[in-house]
Scaffold this active site. Sequence first.
Site, PDB file in Angstrom:
ATOM      1  N   LYS A   1       2.558  11.820  -4.000  1.00 19.11           N
ATOM      2  CA  LYS A   1       1.582  11.366  -3.393  1.00 19.11           C
ATOM      3  C   LYS A   1       1.443  10.308  -2.269  1.00 19.11           C
ATOM      4  CE  LYS A   1      -2.885  11.140  -5.100  1.00 19.11           C
ATOM      5  NZ  LYS A   1      -3.904  10.823  -6.023  1.00 19.11           N
ATOM      6  N   THR A   2       2.261   9.354  -2.688  1.00 14.80           N
ATOM      7  CA  THR A   2       2.509   8.082  -1.942  1.00 14.80           C
ATOM      8  C   THR A   2       3.624   8.277  -0.929  1.00 14.80           C
ATOM      9  OG1 THR A   2       4.335   6.970  -3.448  1.00 14.80           O
ATOM     10  CG2 THR A   2       1.891   6.643  -4.019  1.00 14.80           C
TER      11      THR A   2
ATOM     12  N   ASN B   1       7.753   9.874  -5.345  1.00 22.43           N
ATOM     13  CA  ASN B   1       6.252  10.152  -5.533  1.00 22.43           C
ATOM     14  C   ASN B   1       5.744  10.962  -4.561  1.00 22.43           C
ATOM     15  OD1 ASN B   1       3.140   9.527  -5.766  1.00 22.43           O
ATOM     16  ND2 ASN B   1       4.136   9.270  -7.858  1.00 22.43           N
TER      17      ASN B   1
ATOM     18  N   GLN C   1       2.509   7.998   3.124  1.00 22.75           N
ATOM     19  CA  GLN C   1       3.244   7.349   4.071  1.00 22.75           C
ATOM     20  C   GLN C   1       3.733   8.094   5.282  1.00 22.75           C
ATOM     21  OE1 GLN C   1       6.079   3.990   3.008  1.00 22.75           O
ATOM     22  NE2 GLN C   1       5.786   4.974   0.897  1.00 22.75           N
TER      23      GLN C   1
ATOM     24  N   ALA D   1      12.155   0.749  -2.040  1.00 22.85           N
ATOM     25  CA  ALA D   1      12.420   1.807  -2.960  1.00 22.85           C
ATOM     26  C   ALA D   1      14.119   1.914  -3.042  1.00 22.85           C
ATOM     27  CB  ALA D   1      11.943   3.024  -2.508  1.00 22.85           C
TER      28      ALA D   1
ATOM     29  N   GLY E   1      14.154   5.850   1.622  1.00 21.25           N
ATOM     30  CA  GLY E   1      13.220   5.214   2.169  1.00 21.25           C
ATOM     31  C   GLY E   1      12.376   5.921   2.985  1.00 21.25           C
TER      32      GLY E   1
ATOM     33  N   GLY F   1       9.015   4.637   4.722  1.00 20.04           N
ATOM     34  CA  GLY F   1       8.063   3.821   5.409  1.00 20.04           C
ATOM     35  C   GLY F   1       7.986   3.978   6.749  1.00 20.04           C
ATOM     36  N   GLU F   2       8.859   4.342   7.531  1.00 21.23           N
ATOM     37  CA  GLU F   2       8.783   4.013   8.959  1.00 21.23           C
ATOM     38  C   GLU F   2       9.105   5.427   9.726  1.00 21.23           C
ATOM     39  OE1 GLU F   2      10.323  -0.187  10.238  1.00 21.23           O
ATOM     40  OE2 GLU F   2      10.909   0.393   7.956  1.00 21.23           O
TER      41      GLU F   2
ATOM     42  N   GLY G   1       0.947  -1.268   0.088  1.00 20.59           N
ATOM     43  CA  GLY G   1      -0.084   0.054   0.039  1.00 20.59           C
ATOM     44  C   GLY G   1       0.676   1.113  -0.014  1.00 20.59           C
TER      45      GLY G   1
HETATM   46 MO1  MOS Z   1       8.966  -2.780   9.177  1.00 14.98          MO
HETATM   47  S1  MOS Z   1       8.710  -2.972  11.006  1.00 14.98           S
HETATM   48  O1  MOS Z   1      10.769  -3.234   9.156  1.00 14.98           O
HETATM   49  O2  MOS Z   1       7.940  -3.884   8.177  1.00 14.98           O
END
Ligand code: MOS
Length: 755
Positions: free
Chosen positions: A640-641, A638, A645, A517, A709, A711-712, A474
């Site tokens: 938007k994405t 990107n 996130q 990514a 990166g 995501g976190e 996602g």
């Molecule tokens: Mo993340 S907690 O490394 O999926």
Amino acid sequence: MPPAMPAAQEEKDSTVQKQLPHRYDGVAKVTGKAKYAHEFEVPNPAYAVMVQSTIPSGSLKFIDQSAAAKAPGVLAVITPFNAPELPKPKPQPPARRHVTVFQEKDIWYNGQPIALVVAESLDQARYAATLLHITYNPPPAKLNFPGRLNEGRPPKQQGREPADSKRGDVPTNLSNSPTKIDVTYTTPVQNHNPMEPHATTAMWEGEKLTVHNSTQYIDGDRMTIARDLGIPMDNVQTVCPYTGGGFGSKGSTWSHVVLCAMAAKVVNRPVKLAVERGQMFGPVGTRPTTVQQIKLGAGPDGKLLAVQHDVIEHTSVMEDFLEPSAFQSRYLYDSKSNQTSHRLVETNLGVCTFQRAPGECTGTAAFESAMDELAFALKMDPLQLRLANYAEKDVEKDKPWTSKHLREAYQQASDRFGWSKRNATPGQTKEGNKLIGYGMATAIYGANRSASQATVRILPNGRAFVGAATQDLGTGTYTIMAQTAANALSLDPTLIDVKLGDSTLPKAPVSGGSQTAASVCPAIPDAALQALLKLSELAVNDPQSPLHGLTSADIDTKNGRLISKKDSSKSETYAAVLTRNGNQTVEGQGSAEPAQSHEAFTSQSWGAVFAEVAVDIDTHMPEVRRIVATYDIGTLMNTKTGINQLQGGIVWAVSTALHEESHIDPSTGRTANESLAEYHVPVNADIGTLDVTCLNIPDTKFNPLGARGIGEIGITGASAAVANAIFNATGKRIRDFPITPDKIMQAKSVTQSVA
Ligand code: MOS
């Protein structure tokens, strides 16, 4: 937004991509065409229900299945008393998770899978499961974590960094510090609750097994399934085109995946197994509870003389997992001396695992709150304290950063927020019946990258294909793969078809550690180049081509055309070359991995987070009004994405600060709030406004795309920014997350004024 660049420069700069304006997979998702693991159509499926232990430790005495087996539609009841015997696997990375697949009768936690009921329909399986008569031998369980902190021991396995660290003489520097604090923070057990819970569909065709599983790591699933069932990896294909959120819980292959494949073998037909929402609280991983003691000592100028961060956390009795909450405290700021430690206390709870920013989430919640406490003790602005201790390099490892622009992030976010309007004295700003507070914190997360491969094909219909055995949780993997391929092929991103989530594609790593990514995308230009070389060869060898007789080195690409570098009037489209040459497709294989030279650097992403809260004077209800954050994450691939996130991460950080906690019943070890009705996560009304920006400065020393990166990092720092804003609003420091109204009500207010 991406920086404005002159067109000529844009074309040559690999870090600036033409962006897809919308998610590649957006339409498929909103129209219901995107198929998730439980939805794959298989012939004649049976349905499995997982039955869980109701005691936290001991063993099974007996499972009487006579009534269940006779219930309508039941095909099989599989338990540790009748399950097929599997080879004893050696747990080893990356397929190292200790899963319970009915090979033993031991119970390690309340909620452990102990039986599978398989029936013609889900309802029949559910009903039959209620007819099982289960008896146990229940010895006492290890459940009282707060009362057993002295049982903490070092982790048995070495993690990505040592569990303990020591630089300089912390005790002496602490005692010589004119200003010091010594505070203990606690964070609770959390459970991942992605929109799509775990689910598996397994189908055997002879010796071949196909598994549709909701996962962050299709290749990891393949390895674990093959290892646990004792079959060759080549006989297993894993498929997952869409993952409805994972957050770390789908980075490991849990019991239900192997059990579903086992059940499909037993009943000799495809089986579907959906993990129910309540089963998300134990059998598929948890974030451990942490107790974090932080000691900070500083000089009159705010310079840190000593940093000490000691963490005790629970772990399962089944296997160790370390949430490394003190790792970031080693290099977040410059300091004269620094020491950290982590200890684990074995507990009869489900296995602990990666949960979004494992370590940095809980670690920054505590550490960045402690920094706020130090700023208050110093009568210093919290942002100035961070700037006074700005780490120009990785002090711990004595290495330069590949790139760090945190100063600009502090500046941009504090300007957008209006930090200069903050009243430094707590409890002074009122609006009606509410106390208003401002708080800030630093966000930090590592930049990871692993080896990856990709395939690119150029098709005679004018389109192109890119594929890799990676995952899209996602997050936008489809979208950025399309963009990267488009950029490398000089095609519009809408002309790219992407395939991922299939183990028959070229190998890619786990989508964890925010690395997809930075790992997968660098392999794409390599594959594209190989495909373009083949295409150029076709053209230069084709007497009918305007490029005939040139060499590949003489050819440039632009807007889907091969063009002579010497004479731009000589050109033709990719499609023309391919259709003329037998309608063929050209294919390139690419790979990329971090260079050895990367070891000379440390790569981290950074962010500055500012929060405004309002706390009701009567109800003590805290409310986040706005969060302003600016991130230094390298290239924003990107808008938007990427921004989505970061926003999602911040929302979860607000949840960590104010809402979220798995309540473990101390007598049974079962999570008491195993539902989204009682496990509180924020809704829109809890979030207020989010203003998220990125500096978008490429980190090309980290990877050629400059992207680190994303995501976190959003879940880091922001919890502390909220907690610090609550302190600024009320003068109350709550060191036990989440900060709920009852805790604010009971806390004492400080009355110091900050001149
Ligand atoms: Mo993340 S907690 O490394 O999926």
